[in-house]
Design a protein around this motif. Structure first.
Motif, short mmCIF file in Angstrom:
data_model
loop_
_atom_site.label_atom_id
_atom_site.label_comp_id
_atom_site.label_asym_id
_atom_site.label_seq_id
_atom_site.Cartn_x
_atom_site.Cartn_y
_atom_site.Cartn_z
N LEU A 188 35.96 50.66 51.64
CA LEU A 188 35.69 49.47 50.83
C LEU A 188 36.90 48.53 50.81
CD1 LEU A 188 33.88 51.35 47.94
CD2 LEU A 188 32.83 49.49 49.26
N ARG A 189 38.07 49.11 50.66
CA ARG A 189 39.28 48.28 50.60
C ARG A 189 39.59 47.66 51.96
NH1 ARG A 189 43.82 50.78 46.60
NH2 ARG A 189 44.52 48.62 46.80
N THR A 190 39.30 48.39 53.02
CA THR A 190 39.52 47.83 54.36
C THR A 190 38.56 46.68 54.61
OG1 THR A 190 40.29 49.97 55.19
CG2 THR A 190 39.54 48.36 56.82
N ALA A 191 37.31 46.84 54.17
CA ALA A 191 36.30 45.81 54.40
C ALA A 191 36.67 44.49 53.70
CB ALA A 191 34.93 46.29 53.93
N ILE A 192 37.17 44.56 52.48
CA ILE A 192 37.51 43.32 51.77
C ILE A 192 38.90 42.81 52.16
CG2 ILE A 192 35.98 43.76 49.82
CD1 ILE A 192 38.44 44.62 48.20
N GLY A 193 39.73 43.69 52.73
CA GLY A 193 41.04 43.28 53.21
C GLY A 193 42.07 43.13 52.11
N PRO A 194 43.32 42.87 52.47
CA PRO A 194 44.40 42.78 51.48
C PRO A 194 44.25 41.63 50.51
CG PRO A 194 45.17 42.13 53.66
CD PRO A 194 43.81 42.72 53.85
N GLU A 195 43.50 40.59 50.87
CA GLU A 195 43.29 39.46 49.98
C GLU A 195 42.08 39.66 49.07
OE1 GLU A 195 45.56 37.08 49.77
OE2 GLU A 195 46.60 38.28 51.28
N GLY A 196 41.35 40.73 49.29
CA GLY A 196 40.19 41.02 48.46
C GLY A 196 40.54 41.88 47.26
N THR A 197 39.66 41.87 46.27
CA THR A 197 39.86 42.67 45.05
C THR A 197 38.65 43.58 44.85
OG1 THR A 197 41.20 40.93 44.03
CG2 THR A 197 40.26 42.60 42.56
N LEU A 198 38.91 44.88 44.79
CA LEU A 198 37.87 45.88 44.60
C LEU A 198 37.82 46.29 43.14
CD1 LEU A 198 35.80 47.74 46.07
CD2 LEU A 198 37.64 49.43 46.26
N VAL A 199 36.61 46.38 42.58
CA VAL A 199 36.44 46.65 41.16
C VAL A 199 35.39 47.75 40.97
CG1 VAL A 199 36.03 45.61 38.88
CG2 VAL A 199 36.80 44.17 40.79
N MET A 200 35.62 48.64 40.01
CA MET A 200 34.62 49.65 39.67
C MET A 200 34.60 49.84 38.15
SD MET A 200 34.91 52.64 42.54
CE MET A 200 35.32 52.24 44.25
N PRO A 201 33.44 50.18 37.59
CA PRO A 201 33.39 50.51 36.15
C PRO A 201 34.23 51.74 35.89
CG PRO A 201 31.34 51.12 37.25
CD PRO A 201 32.14 50.35 38.25
N SER A 202 34.81 51.82 34.69
CA SER A 202 35.76 52.90 34.42
C SER A 202 35.79 53.30 32.95
CB SER A 202 37.17 52.46 34.88
OG SER A 202 38.04 53.56 34.99
N TRP A 203 34.69 53.04 32.23
CA TRP A 203 34.68 53.37 30.82
C TRP A 203 34.50 54.88 30.60
CZ3 TRP A 203 31.00 49.83 32.82
CH2 TRP A 203 29.73 50.36 33.07
#
Length: 263
Positions: free
Chosen positions: A49-64
């Motif tokens: 997922l992080r590779t797909a969005i690249g270093p300029e992308g921001t990856l987010v996931m729920p974490s409650w």
């Protein structure tokens, strides 16, 4: 029959083919069980997922945490098991930022702080919340092996539409060294009718679908989810609730809450 293991490079190609935008904001709701087996396990899926969005992308996931009566500690409190192993793995990784409140999201990338830094949002998914910031930033939502009943952005649409239901809830925080219980009203229900979003989005050509690993995936712009849901809620503010004759306990509680605690 044993399933073959998906390589990280294959998953990256699948994500990009689906339409994941390099340099964008991507919020992930997932069932890793549906995606696996993956090279490197959950960490390998996160790497893809992080590779797909690249270093300029921001990856987010729920974490409650899902713990109403226990204070939330961003550095130590596990994400609730309902969110899956991918979400509970993500927040523990180096460089990942996590909200400092019980309705936390975790994020990694240039916009991580902007997405996670709002104070306690009440109700939990109002505009000044992580899911609201993703909408503001024109982020994408990917559902990996799960349906729209896991799509928190639809709760944002409810709040922006000012739905009339709000079930009494509470959370616990630490204030000046003491535990404080905070009561609030939440637009809560069983969420099964969030599946209607499939029909609305497909009908308008707004949802991309395909395979990621062994899972069926859906990819949609956050703003498209909110827009299409608000259009439906304008016609029927209770469209996401089961009708009374279905006898759904959670939807019944939402119906009974209408007018509760509101002036």
């Amino acid at each position: 029959m044993t399933q073959r293991e998906w390589r990280i490079s294959e998953l990256v190609n699948q994500l990009l083919t689906l339409g994941v935008k390099p340099g964008g904001v991507l919020v992930v709701h997932s069932s890793f069980r549906s995606v696996r087996p993956v090279e490197g396990g959950p960490a390998g899926m996160i790497a893809a997922l992080r590779t797909a969005i690249g270093p300029e992308g921001t990856l987010v996931m729920p974490s409650w945490s899902g713990l109403d009566d226990e204070p939330f500690e961003p550095a130590t409190t596990s994400a609730t098991s309902d969110l899956g192993i991918l979400a509970d793995t993500f927040w523990r990784l180096e460089g990942v930022v996590r909200s400092d409140h019980p309705f936390a999201f975790a994020a990694a990338g240039p916009l991580a702080a902007r997405i996670t830094s709002d104070p306690l949002p009440l109700p939990p998914h109002c505009p000044p919340s992580p899911i609201g910031r993703i909408h503001e930033l024109d982020g994408q939502v990917i559902l990996l092996g799960v349906g729209h009943d896991s799509n928190t952005t639809l709760h944002l649409a409810e709040l922006m539409s000012k739905v009339p239901y709000g079930v009494p809830r509470h959370c616990t925080i630490v204030e000046n060294g003491s535990r404080v219980r905070i009561a609030y009203l939440e637009n809560d229900h069983c969420c099964q009718n969030f599946s209607l979003a499939d029909v609305w989005l497909r009908r308008n050509g707004l949802q991309k679908e395909g395979q990621i690993g062994n899972a069926h995936a859906r990819l949609v712009r956050s703003r498209d989810i909110v827009k299409i849901a608000m259009e439906q809620l304008a016609h029927d503010p209770l469209v996401f609730l089961h009708p009374a004759e279905v006898a759904c306990e959670e939807c019944d509680a939402a119906r009974q809450s209408i007018g509760y605690g509101r002036s």
